[in-house]
Design an enzyme around this catalytic site. Structure first.
Site, PDB file in Angstrom:
ATOM      1  N   LYS A 118       0.825  -1.205   0.000  1.00  0.00           N
ATOM      2  CA  LYS A 118       0.000   0.000   0.000  1.00  0.00           C
ATOM      3  C   LYS A 118       0.856   1.250   0.000  1.00  0.00           C
ATOM      4  O   LYS A 118       0.478   2.263  -0.582  1.00  0.00           O
ATOM      5  CB  LYS A 118      -0.943   0.018   1.207  1.00  0.00           C
ATOM      6  CG  LYS A 118      -2.113  -0.934   1.078  1.00  0.00           C
ATOM      7  CD  LYS A 118      -3.194  -0.639   2.111  1.00  0.00           C
ATOM      8  CE  LYS A 118      -4.318  -1.640   2.021  1.00  0.00           C
ATOM      9  NZ  LYS A 118      -5.262  -1.526   3.142  1.00  0.00           N
ATOM     10  N   LYS A 199      -5.615 -10.462  -8.347  1.00  0.00           N
ATOM     11  CA  LYS A 199      -6.784 -10.691  -7.510  1.00  0.00           C
ATOM     12  C   LYS A 199      -7.866  -9.642  -7.806  1.00  0.00           C
ATOM     13  O   LYS A 199      -7.534  -8.503  -8.135  1.00  0.00           O
ATOM     14  CB  LYS A 199      -6.257 -10.581  -6.075  1.00  0.00           C
ATOM     15  CG  LYS A 199      -7.214 -10.606  -4.981  1.00  0.00           C
ATOM     16  CD  LYS A 199      -6.457 -10.699  -3.666  1.00  0.00           C
ATOM     17  CE  LYS A 199      -6.883  -9.524  -2.822  1.00  0.00           C
ATOM     18  NZ  LYS A 199      -6.758  -9.663  -1.406  1.00  0.00           N
ATOM     19  N   LYS A 202     -11.167  -3.520  -6.205  1.00  0.00           N
ATOM     20  CA  LYS A 202     -11.768  -2.291  -6.708  1.00  0.00           C
ATOM     21  C   LYS A 202     -10.723  -1.369  -7.315  1.00  0.00           C
ATOM     22  O   LYS A 202     -11.024  -0.571  -8.197  1.00  0.00           O
ATOM     23  CB  LYS A 202     -12.489  -1.563  -5.573  1.00  0.00           C
ATOM     24  CG  LYS A 202     -13.786  -2.208  -5.183  1.00  0.00           C
ATOM     25  CD  LYS A 202     -14.916  -1.195  -5.158  1.00  0.00           C
ATOM     26  CE  LYS A 202     -16.210  -1.850  -4.777  1.00  0.00           C
ATOM     27  NZ  LYS A 202     -16.601  -1.575  -3.387  1.00  0.00           N
TER      28      LYS A 202
END
Ligand code: TRP
Length: 351
Positions: A118, A199, A202
Site C-alpha cells: 500500500k 486478484k 476495486k
C-alpha cells in the site's frame, strides 16, 4: 451437563463501498457458515478506523458504513447470533492499540507485505495509520480474546503478528491473551475480470469486479470482456495457472496465461455459485464455447445474489433499523472490551 466453552471468533471488514464477489467469498461467506455453529462466539465488525488509512471522502464515509452494515444484514449476518458492530464505537480498540504500540518493534511492521504494497501504491499518503494498521488489527482481535480469525490468505501475516504481540504482552506483563489462529476455510480465489492474473480488487477499476448488487445485465457486460484464449481447449490446469502466476513476480503475464487465468476464473465462479459438478461437465465437454461459459458464469452469480438483493432493497428503506442493530452490537461489544481493558490497565501498571 457441561458444554465446552465456545471459541471466540473475531473478524472485520472495511467499509469500502459495495462488496464485490471476491470480498464476499473472502470474508462474509465464511462468517455466515460460522455464525450458526454453537462452537463459536462471533464478533464481527465494520473496520472504519482501518479504512481511514487510505484516501477517502469524509462526506461519503458514514454512508459507506451504513451501507456495509446493510449488506451484512441482507446477506444473512444475524445480530441475534453474533455481535455485529462498528469498530469506532468502541474506543477501547484505540486504547489497546496504544499499549500494543509500546511493545511492537517497528521492524516487525516494516516487514508487513500489505504495508509495503500500500505504501508503494499510495506514495502521496504513507501515513502513520497505514504503518500501524496491523497493530490496530491485533487490538481488534485480542480485545475480545479472539482465538480464531476467519480471513483470506492476504491477512494471515496480520494474524501472525497478532500472535507475536500477544506473546510480547504475555511475556512482559503476565499470561493474559490467548493464542490467535487464522481460520482459512477454503477461500476460493477470485481474480480480476480485466487482469485475471491479479486478484479481484476495486483498485483495478469498475469493470474488473462483479459487485454483489449488480444486475445480471451488469454482470454479463463485465464478464463478456474477460480475456480468454482462442481455442476453447484448456491447455493449462488450474494449479498450473496458479503456479505460473505465483512465479511471475513483477513481470507481465503472456497472453496465454492471461487467457487461461480468465477461463479458470469463470469456471471458479461457476463452481462457487453453481456447483463443482457443473464445472466438471464443462471441462469434460471441451472445447468450451466461451460465449456460453460467460453467460453461465454471470447467470450463476446473479442467481446467487438475487435473494440478497431483494432483502437489501427492503432494508435500505429502514436505515434506522440498521442504526439500531449497530447500537445494540456496540453495547454488547463494549461490555467485553471494557472488562478486558480494566484488566489490561492493571497488568501494565497504570492502575
Ligand atoms: N484488515 C482486514 C481486511 O482488510 C480487516 C480487519 C480489520 C480485520 N481488523 C480485523 C480482519 C480483525 C480480521 C480481524 O480484510
Amino acid at each position: 451437563m457441561t458444554s465446552a466453552k465456545p471459541k471466540i471468533v473475531v473478524s472485520g471488514v472495511q467499509p469500502t463501498g459495495t462488496l464485490h464477489v471476491g470480498n464476499y467469498l473472502g470474508a462474509v461467506h465464511n462468517w455466515l457458515k460460522i455464525q450458526d455453529d454453537p462452537q463459536y462466539r462471533c464478533y464481527f465488525f465494520i473496520a472504519d478506523w482501518h479504512s481511514m488509512t487510505v484516501e477517502y471522502d469524509p462526506k461519503e464515509k458514514r454512508q459507506q458504513i451504513i451501507s456495509m452494515a446493510t449488506d451484512l444484514l441482507a446477506l444473512g449476518i444475524d445480530p441475534e447470533k453474533v455481535v455485529l458492530f462498528q469498530q469506532s464505537d468502541i474506543l477501547e480498540h484505540a486504547e489497546l492499540t496504544w499499549i500494543f504500540n509500546t511493545i511492537t518493534p517497528m521492524s516487525f511492521l516494516e516487514r508487513m507485505t500489505q504495508f509495503k504494497d500500500k505504501s508503494r501504491r499510495h506514495q502521496e499518503n504513507v501515513n502513520m495509520g497505514l504503518f500501524d494498521y496491523p497493530v490496530l488489527q491485533a487490538a481488534d482481535i485480542l480485545l475480545y480474546h479472539g482465538q480464531l480469525v476467519p480471513v483470506g490468505i492476504d491477512q494471515v501475516q496480520h494474524v501472525e503478528l497478532t500472535r507475536d504481540i500477544a506473546g510480547f504482552f504475555n511475556n512482559r506483563f503476565g499470561e493474559f491473551f490467548p493464542e490467535t489462529k487464522p481460520l482459512l476455510t477454503n477461500i476460493p480465489k477470485v481474480r480480476s475480470l480485466t487482469e485475471p492474473t491479479r486478484k479481484m480488487s476495486k483498485s483495478h477499476g469498475e469493470k474488473s469486479c462483479l459487485l454483489i448488487t449488480d444486475t445480471f445485465d451488469e454482470m454479463y457486460d463485465k464478464v463478456k470482456r474477460v480475456p480468454t484464449e482462442a481455442t476453447g481447449i484448456i491447455s493449462m490446469e488450474e494449479r498450473e495457472v496458479e503456479e505460473a502466476i505465483a512465479a511471475l513476480g513483477d513481470s507481465e503475464p503472456d497472453e496465454k496465461l492471461k487467457g487461461m487465468a480468465g477461463v479458470w476464473n469463470l469456471l471458479g465462479l461457476i463452481r462457487e455459485f453453481g456447483s463443482p459438478e457443473e464445472v466438471d461437465r464443462l471441462v469434460a465437454g471441451q472445447p468450451l464455447k466461451y460465449g456460453e461459459l460467460k453467460q453461465l458464469a454471470a447467470t450463476r452469480v446473479a442467481e446467487h445474489f438475487a435473494v440478497f438483493q431483494r432483502a437489501r432493497a427492503e432494508l435500505a428503506q429502514k436505515p434506522e433499523h440498521v442504526e439500531r442493530v449497530l447500537a445494540h452490537g456496540a453495547k454488547q461489544a463494549r461490555e467485553v472490551a471494557q472488562a478486558t481493558m480494566a484488566e489490561v490497565r492493571q497488568l501494565v501498571g497504570l492502575r
